[in-house]
Each structure stands twice: as structure tokens, then as C-alpha cells.
Motif scaffolding. Structure first.
Motif, PDB file in Angstrom:
ATOM      1  N   ALA A 264      -3.821 -26.755 -18.814  1.00  0.00           N
ATOM      2  CA  ALA A 264      -5.043 -25.993 -19.094  1.00  0.00           C
ATOM      3  C   ALA A 264      -6.258 -26.682 -18.486  1.00  0.00           C
ATOM      4  CB  ALA A 264      -5.226 -25.826 -20.605  1.00  0.00           C
ATOM      5  N   ASP A 265      -6.289 -28.016 -18.550  1.00  0.00           N
ATOM      6  CA  ASP A 265      -7.410 -28.759 -17.969  1.00  0.00           C
ATOM      7  C   ASP A 265      -7.405 -28.642 -16.454  1.00  0.00           C
ATOM      8  OD1 ASP A 265      -9.601 -30.839 -18.190  1.00  0.00           O
ATOM      9  OD2 ASP A 265      -8.158 -31.901 -16.919  1.00  0.00           O
ATOM     10  N   VAL A 266      -6.207 -28.711 -15.837  1.00  0.00           N
ATOM     11  CA  VAL A 266      -6.114 -28.543 -14.388  1.00  0.00           C
ATOM     12  C   VAL A 266      -6.649 -27.178 -13.985  1.00  0.00           C
ATOM     13  CG1 VAL A 266      -4.519 -28.288 -12.453  1.00  0.00           C
ATOM     14  CG2 VAL A 266      -4.195 -30.148 -14.071  1.00  0.00           C
ATOM     15  N   ARG A 267      -6.277 -26.138 -14.727  1.00  0.00           N
ATOM     16  CA  ARG A 267      -6.746 -24.789 -14.420  1.00  0.00           C
ATOM     17  C   ARG A 267      -8.264 -24.695 -14.565  1.00  0.00           C
ATOM     18  NH1 ARG A 267      -4.277 -19.907 -13.894  1.00  0.00           N
ATOM     19  NH2 ARG A 267      -2.264 -20.823 -14.481  1.00  0.00           N
ATOM     20  N   GLU A 268      -8.808 -25.338 -15.615  1.00  0.00           N
ATOM     21  CA  GLU A 268     -10.256 -25.293 -15.837  1.00  0.00           C
ATOM     22  C   GLU A 268     -11.002 -26.011 -14.718  1.00  0.00           C
ATOM     23  OE1 GLU A 268     -14.122 -24.975 -17.137  1.00  0.00           O
ATOM     24  OE2 GLU A 268     -12.350 -23.777 -17.606  1.00  0.00           O
ATOM     25  N   ARG A 269     -10.493 -27.163 -14.275  1.00  0.00           N
ATOM     26  CA  ARG A 269     -11.151 -27.898 -13.195  1.00  0.00           C
ATOM     27  C   ARG A 269     -11.093 -27.110 -11.890  1.00  0.00           C
ATOM     28  NH1 ARG A 269      -8.484 -32.120 -11.948  1.00  0.00           N
ATOM     29  NH2 ARG A 269      -6.902 -32.252 -13.583  1.00  0.00           N
ATOM     30  N   LEU A 270      -9.962 -26.467 -11.639  1.00  0.00           N
ATOM     31  CA  LEU A 270      -9.856 -25.623 -10.448  1.00  0.00           C
ATOM     32  C   LEU A 270     -10.817 -24.446 -10.530  1.00  0.00           C
ATOM     33  CD1 LEU A 270      -5.979 -25.548  -9.881  1.00  0.00           C
ATOM     34  CD2 LEU A 270      -7.685 -26.612  -8.399  1.00  0.00           C
ATOM     35  N   THR A 271     -10.969 -23.896 -11.742  1.00  0.00           N
ATOM     36  CA  THR A 271     -11.895 -22.770 -11.933  1.00  0.00           C
ATOM     37  C   THR A 271     -13.328 -23.193 -11.633  1.00  0.00           C
ATOM     38  OG1 THR A 271     -10.464 -21.765 -13.622  1.00  0.00           O
ATOM     39  CG2 THR A 271     -12.784 -21.098 -13.610  1.00  0.00           C
ATOM     40  N   ARG A 272     -13.701 -24.389 -12.095  1.00  0.00           N
ATOM     41  CA  ARG A 272     -15.059 -24.875 -11.827  1.00  0.00           C
ATOM     42  C   ARG A 272     -15.271 -25.050 -10.330  1.00  0.00           C
ATOM     43  NH1 ARG A 272     -14.166 -28.448 -16.390  1.00  0.00           N
ATOM     44  NH2 ARG A 272     -14.045 -30.239 -14.973  1.00  0.00           N
ATOM     45  N   GLY A 273     -14.271 -25.591  -9.648  1.00  0.00           N
ATOM     46  CA  GLY A 273     -14.379 -25.758  -8.208  1.00  0.00           C
ATOM     47  C   GLY A 273     -14.494 -24.430  -7.484  1.00  0.00           C
ATOM     48  N   LYS A 274     -13.673 -23.459  -7.900  1.00  0.00           N
ATOM     49  CA  LYS A 274     -13.718 -22.120  -7.293  1.00  0.00           C
ATOM     50  C   LYS A 274     -15.070 -21.454  -7.576  1.00  0.00           C
ATOM     51  CE  LYS A 274      -9.258 -21.426  -5.978  1.00  0.00           C
ATOM     52  NZ  LYS A 274      -8.755 -20.801  -4.749  1.00  0.00           N
ATOM     53  N   ARG A 275     -15.624 -21.743  -8.752  1.00  0.00           N
ATOM     54  CA  ARG A 275     -16.926 -21.157  -9.105  1.00  0.00           C
ATOM     55  C   ARG A 275     -18.015 -21.687  -8.163  1.00  0.00           C
ATOM     56  NH1 ARG A 275     -17.119 -22.242 -14.717  1.00  0.00           N
ATOM     57  NH2 ARG A 275     -15.919 -20.353 -15.128  1.00  0.00           N
ATOM     58  N   GLU A 277     -17.453 -22.789  -5.100  1.00  0.00           N
ATOM     59  CA  GLU A 277     -17.170 -22.172  -3.798  1.00  0.00           C
ATOM     60  C   GLU A 277     -17.720 -20.747  -3.755  1.00  0.00           C
ATOM     61  OE1 GLU A 277     -13.001 -22.332  -3.141  1.00  0.00           O
ATOM     62  OE2 GLU A 277     -12.902 -24.530  -3.110  1.00  0.00           O
ATOM     63  N   GLN A 278     -17.564 -20.033  -4.868  1.00  0.00           N
ATOM     64  CA  GLN A 278     -18.066 -18.669  -4.939  1.00  0.00           C
ATOM     65  C   GLN A 278     -19.594 -18.653  -4.861  1.00  0.00           C
ATOM     66  OE1 GLN A 278     -17.965 -16.400  -8.712  1.00  0.00           O
ATOM     67  NE2 GLN A 278     -16.624 -14.935  -7.658  1.00  0.00           N
ATOM     68  N   ALA A 279     -20.240 -19.652  -5.487  1.00  0.00           N
ATOM     69  CA  ALA A 279     -21.697 -19.750  -5.444  1.00  0.00           C
ATOM     70  C   ALA A 279     -22.170 -20.007  -4.009  1.00  0.00           C
ATOM     71  CB  ALA A 279     -22.185 -20.858  -6.366  1.00  0.00           C
ATOM     72  N   ALA A 280     -21.448 -20.870  -3.294  1.00  0.00           N
ATOM     73  CA  ALA A 280     -21.795 -21.133  -1.891  1.00  0.00           C
ATOM     74  C   ALA A 280     -21.626 -19.865  -1.060  1.00  0.00           C
ATOM     75  CB  ALA A 280     -20.923 -22.251  -1.337  1.00  0.00           C
ATOM     76  N   GLU A 281     -20.558 -19.121  -1.330  1.00  0.00           N
ATOM     77  CA  GLU A 281     -20.338 -17.855  -0.636  1.00  0.00           C
ATOM     78  C   GLU A 281     -21.462 -16.872  -0.955  1.00  0.00           C
ATOM     79  OE1 GLU A 281     -17.025 -14.222  -0.389  1.00  0.00           O
ATOM     80  OE2 GLU A 281     -16.682 -15.940  -1.717  1.00  0.00           O
TER      81      GLU A 281
END
Length: 464
Positions: A264-275, A277-281
Motif C-alpha cells: 500500500a505504501d509503494v502504491r501511495e509513493r508511486l501515486t505521489r510521483g505520478k501526481r 508528473e501529471q502536474a508537470a504535464e
């Protein structure tokens, strides 16, 4: 001082400046003092030579030249301010009239920032990709952690893809081993790539103490791209043993007790990273929408300088990567003409974006405080791998601080534009950007001041 401006083009202006001779007097006095310190005249102490003697010994023309060189930059700056011009390069200055004790006139041609009308950016609409973290993404991250905590075991078999081998390698040309192309006892994972073409294929099936020869091309050095003969010898073959993904591994690789909490923590950290990336996009998408609404004339000299700088940067990166421009274009499936056209488009978009962001920063009256500048200096130093204090000293010594301040202001201007935009993902959901934190989490909205609460106090003050 009188000044007039002639618009040569939307991005170039010609200033004509007339300076009354009385305004030249302080510079003339300074010129006489300077020259007096530099010459020896019998009967006079150094620095005490009268002006009339200097005129006879050195010449009035030398004094005027010294004074003009001192006063021109000041009067040029005054003329820019008087005519509300923002220069983008060094001017071409020419003295057009000099009448001793009467007047000084000069012209200055310079590239200037064009007049810009910033389009409305409140409510600009843009779209980005959905934010999605798949099970495969989580598995890939977990696998990377498993490999980090894996152990190597020597095996008595031929090397296979994914194994680690200890190898000796040397490259030769025309029977001579090339300098810098020989390694001994290096650990290498079969299939990793990044060294020599053909190495992975040669290693598969090789056992300990076995030697094999193959042909390849150098990827670095003075002979980059040259065909060479390569000899590789395997010292030992090791197999990587990975830990099982269980509670014990979760405790080893993280602060969590169970594998469920760990995943669950791995998924949350990946989500933050993707978020992030989405902000940069989102920033890119909003800025692109804004660029579509404007047409700004650009100074060709500025564009050319930026094109040359980016070209040089690409060439340096290719050298570091051991690639030639021909190989790069082949990999990118681009012709030279297509590469140049793409580079020109990106440079023009970047320069236009800078102009727009500068205007937004002015309009919004954005500023930069000392803490923001210090944090930016530290960030830039970290990005370049330099000591923060040494980096800061260099920036101050070479007068690059105004450039850094401009970078911060442009970043804040872009953030202002993006926060006022409406950004949706591919599924139609509004993307939260205003309260996005640097670590990818979403913060609480800032408490808004209720205007009504302050109105009674204001009213009482007015009555008093």
C-alpha cells in the motif's frame, strides 16, 4: 539631456540622445584627474597637473574620449528608462556629433522587448492524461527493491541472461590494445546493456575461465564509432537470489510490519510521483494553450543565440553519451532538416513563453524574497552537483543573481497561470493543482480571510 526613439522594427529601436556639455563636466573633471595620475610633467607633482597643461601635453581629444567613455553608459541607461524600453542585448552605440563646449550626440541601436498583450489566462482549459498506478507499476517497484536486497551465489554453469559475471575485457584495433579500452575484474549483469554492442550476446553461454572474441564499435573516446576487436574472459558466474515478498521482506525493506502495508505504501509513493508528473504535464499543457493565443515578434539575434546554445548543449550531451549526431538522428528517425526545424520551433516557443511569463509577473506584482532566492540557489547547486556556497559565490561574483531572480519570477508566474486554469484528465475529472505539495501530496486549502469580519473595524476607523 534630450532623447528620441525611432522604432526600426517591433523588436529593434534606435535611440538618439543629445547631452548638453554641462552634463559632461563631472566626467571631464574625472578624466582630467585620471590622466593627471598617469603622466609625469616636470614641475608638477603626479596628480596635480593642471587641465591646461594636460591639454597641451596629451591633447584635449584624449580627455574628451575618456569622459565620453565614462558618460555614455549612464546616458544610455537614462534614455532607455525615459522611453520605457527594455533592452535584450548589448547596444550598437555611435557618437554622431561632438562639439567641444557645446554638445554631445550619440545613437544607440538595440534589440528591445516587443509590446506584449497577455491574453486572459483565468479559466484556460487544458487536458492531461489520467493518473493511474497499475499493479504492474507496483510489481516493478517491488522487484527493484527485491534486487536491491538480493544476494549473489556463485554457480558452476554457463552464464544466462540476468546473471552477474566477473569479466576481463580489452578492445584492440589492428592488433594493438587501445588505451582506456581495457578492464579487469569488473562485475557486470548480463543483459543490462550500455557497454559494447555484442557483449551481452557473447556472454550468454560462457562459463568461468572461458574466453570469446567478437567485433564491435567503441562508444566513447577519440575513436568513438570505430570498429574494434573485443576479447572477453569470464572469471566467475553468479546467480542472483531474491527474497520472497512476505512480511519479513516488508520489515527488511521498509518501516512496515506486513506485506499488505508495504504494498500500500509503494502504491501511495508511486501515486505521489505520478501526481507530480501529471502536474508537470498540466503546466506544459496550460502554457501551450496560452502560446496558441498569442503571436509575438521575436528578435532574431536572441533566437539565434538561443539556437546556438541549445545546439551546443545537444552536441555536448551526445559526446558524453558516446554518440555522433548522425547516430542520434538515425535513432530518432529524423533528418537534419527536421531536427533543425524542431529545434527552431522549441526555441521560439521558449522565448515567447519567457516574454509572457515576465509580463504576468509584472501584472500580478510578484516578488522574490531572500528565502526563496536561497532555496533556489541550493536547488540549482544540487542539480549541478556543486557545493551550494561555492555555487552562490560564483553567481554573485559573475552577476547572475538577476537571472536567478527572473527564473523564480517566471516559475511563480507560471504557477499563477496554472492555478487559475481548469485542468481535467482524460476521464473528465478536475485535476487538483493549487494545493499540490512538492512531495506530491494534496494539502488543505489555505484559510480565506472573510472580508465582512474586517469591515466594521474599517468603518469605525473612517468615522474617527
Amino acid at each position: 539631456m534630450k532623447s528620441a526613439v525611432e522604432t526600426l522594427s517591433p523588436t529593434r529601436a534606435k535611440l538618439t540622445v543629445e547631452v548638453p556639455f554641462e552634463e559632461l563636466k563631472p566626467s571631464l573633471d574625472a578624466a582630467y584627474k585620471k590622466i593627471a595620475q598617469q603622466i609625469n610633467v616636470p614641475g608638477f607633482r603626479r596628480g596635480k597637473v593642471p587641465a591646461a597643461v594636460i591639454d597641451r601635453q596629451v591633447g584635449r581629444g584624449a580627455v574628451l574620449d575618456e569622459a565620453i567613455n565614462e558618460v555614455l553608459p549612464k546616458k544610455y541607461i537614462e534614455a532607455l528608462q525615459e522611453n520605457n524600453l527594455e533592452p535584450l542585448a548589448q547596444p550598437e552605440i555611435e557618437v554622431t556629433k561632438l562639439e567641444d563646449n557645446e554638445t554631445l550626440e550619440f545613437t544607440a541601436e538595440v534589440d528591445v522587448k516587443p509590446e506584449i498583450e497577455v491574453p486572459a489566462y483565468d479559466g484556460v482549459e487544458a487536458k492531461v492524461e489520467d493518473l493511474a498506478v497499475s499493479d504492474a507499476d507496483v510489481e516493478e517497484q517491488v522487484q527493484a527493491l527485491r534486487e536491491r536486497f538480493g544476494t549473489l551465489k556463485t554457480v558452476e554453469r554457463a552464464a544466462a541472461d540476468g546473471d552477474f559475471v566477473t569479466l576481463d575485457l580489452k578492445a584492440s584495433k589492428d592488433g594493438e590494445v587501445l588505451e582506456g579500452a581495457e578492464v579487469t575484474g569488473m562485475s557486470y549483469q548480463v543483459g543490462r546493456g550500455g557497454m559494447l554492442d555484442g557483449l551481452d550476446e557473447a556472454l550468454v553461454g560462457m562459463a568461468a575461465d572461458e574466453t570469446k572474441n567478437f567485433s564491435s564499435e567503441l562508444v566513447g573516446g577519440d575513436l568513438v564509432g570505430e570498429p574494434v576487436d573485443v576479447e572477453v574472459t569470464v572469471g566467475q558466474v553468479q546467480e542472483q537470489e531474491l527474497p520472497e515478498v512476505d512480511d519479513e521482506f516488508a520489515q527488511l525493506a521498509s518501516e512496515f510490519d506486513t506485506v499488505e502495508e508495504f504494498n500500500a505504501d509503494v502504491r501511495e509513493r508511486l501515486t505521489r510521483g505520478k501526481r507530480l508528473e501529471q502536474a508537470a504535464e498540466a503546466r506544459d499543457a496550460v502554457l501551450e494553450k496560452l502560446l496558441e493565443q498569442v503571436s509575438i515578434p521575436l528578435p532574431e539575434t536572441l533566437v539565434t543565440e538561443e539556437l546556438n546554445a541549445r545546439r551546443q548543449n545537444v552536441e555536448q550531451q551526445l559526446v558524453y553519451s558516446g554518440l555522433t549526431m548522425e547516430k542520434y538522428l538515425e535513432d530518432e528517425k529524423q533528418t537534419v532538416e527536421e531536427f533543425e526545424a524542431d529545434l527552431d520551433r522549441r526555441v521560439r516557443d521558449a522565448v515567447t513563453a519567457q516574454f509572457i511569463l515576465d509580463e504576468v509577473a509584472k501584472k500580478e506584482e510578484l516578488g522574490v524574497d531572500q528565502q526563496e532566492l536561497s532555496e533556489h540557489l541550493i536547488r540549482r547547486a544540487q542539480q549541478s552537483g556543486q557545493d551550494p556556497q561555492e555555487f552562490a559565490n560564483h553567481m554573485f561574483e559573475h552577476n547572475h543573481i538577476p537571472d536567478l531572480v527572473q527564473e523564480i519570477l517566471r516559475g511563480k508566474a507560471l504557477a499563477t497561470i496554472v492555478e487559475s486554469a481548469v485542468v481535467k484528465d482524460a476521464s473528465g475529472n478536475v485535476v487538483e493543482l493549487k494545493n499540490l505539495r512538492p512531495d506530491g501530496t494534496i494539502g488543505e486549502p489555505e484559510a480565506e480571510v472573510v472580508a465582512e469580519e474586517t469591515e466594521p473595524e474599517t468603518a469605525e476607523t473612517d468615522e474617527a
